[in-house]
Motif scaffolding. Structure first.
Motif, PDB file in Angstrom:
ATOM      1  N   VAL A  84      39.502  53.363  33.624  1.00 50.54           N
ATOM      2  CA  VAL A  84      39.303  52.889  34.992  1.00 50.54           C
ATOM      3  C   VAL A  84      40.221  51.698  35.218  1.00 50.54           C
ATOM      4  CG1 VAL A  84      36.869  53.586  35.107  1.00 50.54           C
ATOM      5  CG2 VAL A  84      37.451  51.254  34.441  1.00 50.54           C
ATOM      6  N   GLU A  85      40.401  51.379  36.478  1.00 51.52           N
ATOM      7  CA  GLU A  85      41.110  50.156  36.846  1.00 51.52           C
ATOM      8  C   GLU A  85      40.157  49.276  37.631  1.00 51.52           C
ATOM      9  OE1 GLU A  85      44.932  48.550  39.409  1.00 51.52           O
ATOM     10  OE2 GLU A  85      44.861  50.657  38.854  1.00 51.52           O
ATOM     11  N   ILE A  86      40.014  48.034  37.188  1.00 56.36           N
ATOM     12  CA  ILE A  86      39.270  47.052  37.988  1.00 56.36           C
ATOM     13  C   ILE A  86      40.214  46.586  39.082  1.00 56.36           C
ATOM     14  CG2 ILE A  86      38.343  44.702  38.028  1.00 56.36           C
ATOM     15  CD1 ILE A  86      37.063  45.233  35.323  1.00 56.36           C
ATOM     16  N   ARG A  87      39.698  46.587  40.313  1.00 57.29           N
ATOM     17  CA  ARG A  87      40.509  46.228  41.475  1.00 57.29           C
ATOM     18  C   ARG A  87      39.730  45.307  42.402  1.00 57.29           C
ATOM     19  NH1 ARG A  87      44.897  48.757  42.828  1.00 57.29           N
ATOM     20  NH2 ARG A  87      44.420  48.808  45.039  1.00 57.29           N
ATOM     21  N   LYS A  88      40.460  44.645  43.235  1.00 57.58           N
ATOM     22  CA  LYS A  88      39.890  43.866  44.347  1.00 57.58           C
ATOM     23  C   LYS A  88      38.859  42.845  43.878  1.00 57.58           C
ATOM     24  CE  LYS A  88      42.528  46.316  46.832  1.00 57.58           C
ATOM     25  NZ  LYS A  88      43.901  45.872  46.844  1.00 57.58           N
ATOM     26  N   MET A  89      39.152  42.181  42.770  1.00 54.20           N
ATOM     27  CA  MET A  89      38.268  41.132  42.281  1.00 54.20           C
ATOM     28  C   MET A  89      38.758  39.815  42.882  1.00 54.20           C
ATOM     29  SD  MET A  89      36.904  40.652  38.459  1.00 54.20           S
ATOM     30  CE  MET A  89      36.379  39.018  38.042  1.00 54.20           C
ATOM     31  N   TYR A  90      38.124  39.410  43.975  1.00 55.81           N
ATOM     32  CA  TYR A  90      38.530  38.215  44.705  1.00 55.81           C
ATOM     33  C   TYR A  90      37.315  37.365  45.040  1.00 55.81           C
ATOM     34  CZ  TYR A  90      43.038  40.501  45.461  1.00 55.81           C
ATOM     35  OH  TYR A  90      44.260  41.098  45.287  1.00 55.81           O
ATOM     36  N   LEU A  91      37.491  36.051  44.939  1.00 56.22           N
ATOM     37  CA  LEU A  91      36.450  35.093  45.336  1.00 56.22           C
ATOM     38  C   LEU A  91      37.072  34.062  46.255  1.00 56.22           C
ATOM     39  CD1 LEU A  91      34.765  34.357  41.874  1.00 56.22           C
ATOM     40  CD2 LEU A  91      33.891  35.839  43.687  1.00 56.22           C
ATOM     41  N   LEU A  92      36.337  33.699  47.311  1.00 53.70           N
ATOM     42  CA  LEU A  92      36.804  32.635  48.187  1.00 53.70           C
ATOM     43  C   LEU A  92      36.862  31.320  47.411  1.00 53.70           C
ATOM     44  CD1 LEU A  92      34.900  33.408  51.530  1.00 53.70           C
ATOM     45  CD2 LEU A  92      37.329  33.785  51.014  1.00 53.70           C
ATOM     46  N   PRO A  93      37.750  30.401  47.801  1.00 54.50           N
ATOM     47  CA  PRO A  93      37.897  29.136  47.071  1.00 54.50           C
ATOM     48  C   PRO A  93      36.593  28.347  46.945  1.00 54.50           C
ATOM     49  CG  PRO A  93      39.512  29.282  48.858  1.00 54.50           C
ATOM     50  CD  PRO A  93      38.668  30.513  48.923  1.00 54.50           C
ATOM     51  N   SER A  94      35.732  28.430  47.942  1.00 59.87           N
ATOM     52  CA  SER A  94      34.489  27.646  47.948  1.00 59.87           C
ATOM     53  C   SER A  94      33.506  28.053  46.862  1.00 59.87           C
ATOM     54  CB  SER A  94      33.809  27.752  49.316  1.00 59.87           C
ATOM     55  OG  SER A  94      33.503  29.105  49.602  1.00 59.87           O
ATOM     56  N   VAL A  95      33.697  29.232  46.256  1.00 59.99           N
ATOM     57  CA  VAL A  95      32.748  29.695  45.232  1.00 59.99           C
ATOM     58  C   VAL A  95      33.404  29.860  43.863  1.00 59.99           C
ATOM     59  CG1 VAL A  95      31.263  30.781  46.954  1.00 59.99           C
ATOM     60  CG2 VAL A  95      33.013  32.163  45.813  1.00 59.99           C
TER      61      VAL A  95
END
Length: 163
Positions: A84-95
């Motif tokens: 599998v490919e892990i994708r779209k792992m994003y967090l806003l700067p505030s967290v």
């Protein structure tokens, strides 16, 4: 998926999340000088049903006080054995800096393993310094074969399936 990390809710993506999840990803990309590509690398965010749900993958959102503050996803790929490919792992700067990214990665890995997959691939860009550090400190090994234009790094990790 429905889990908590402190007062953050990690849950399965729902159709009503499409615009808000895309906004989080677009914002984080722009923060690092990377472009939002709705007809390219980010098409999957706008077509979650087709790219994730219909292929045996999952797409999760992270909520804090009813606001989406992060995303994480994976889908099967033909790069390795049961991969599998892990994708779209994003967090806003505030967290960021709260351990949420590490927890999210661990939960993705657990879900992937429990579904019988044996290899996890991740592509990222060197400018995403926090992501590179997270992957490298969690056993991901640099390899070759970047497929996404805005990325310049690819990692792979073997997992024990069925746990």
């Amino acid at each position: 998926m429905r889990d908590y990390y402190g007062d953050f809710l990690i849950r399965n993506w729902e159709e009503g999340d499409r615009t808000r999840a895309a906004a989080v990803i677009s914002y984080v990309l722009s923060e690092y000088g990377l472009g939002w590509e709705p007809n390219g690398a980010d098409k999957d965010v706008l077509q979650v049903e087709e790219h994730y749900l219909a292929t045996g993958g999952e797409f999760w959102v992270i909520e804090h006080q009813s606001q989406i503050v992060g995303t994480g996803a994976y889908y099967p790929v033909h790069r390795g054995k049961k991969a599998v490919e892990i994708r779209k792992m994003y967090l806003l700067p505030s967290v960021r800096g709260l351990g949420l990214g590490k927890y999210l990665l661990e939960q993705l890995e657990a879900a992937i393993s429990s579904r019988g997959f044996q290899q996890i691939w991740i592509e990222t860009a060197s400018v995403l310094v926090e992501a590179v550090k997270l992957y490298e400190s969690n056993g991901y090994q640099p390899t070759t074969g970047v497929e996404t234009t805005r990325c310049d790094r690819v990692y792979v990790k073997s997992v024990v399936s069925g746990q």
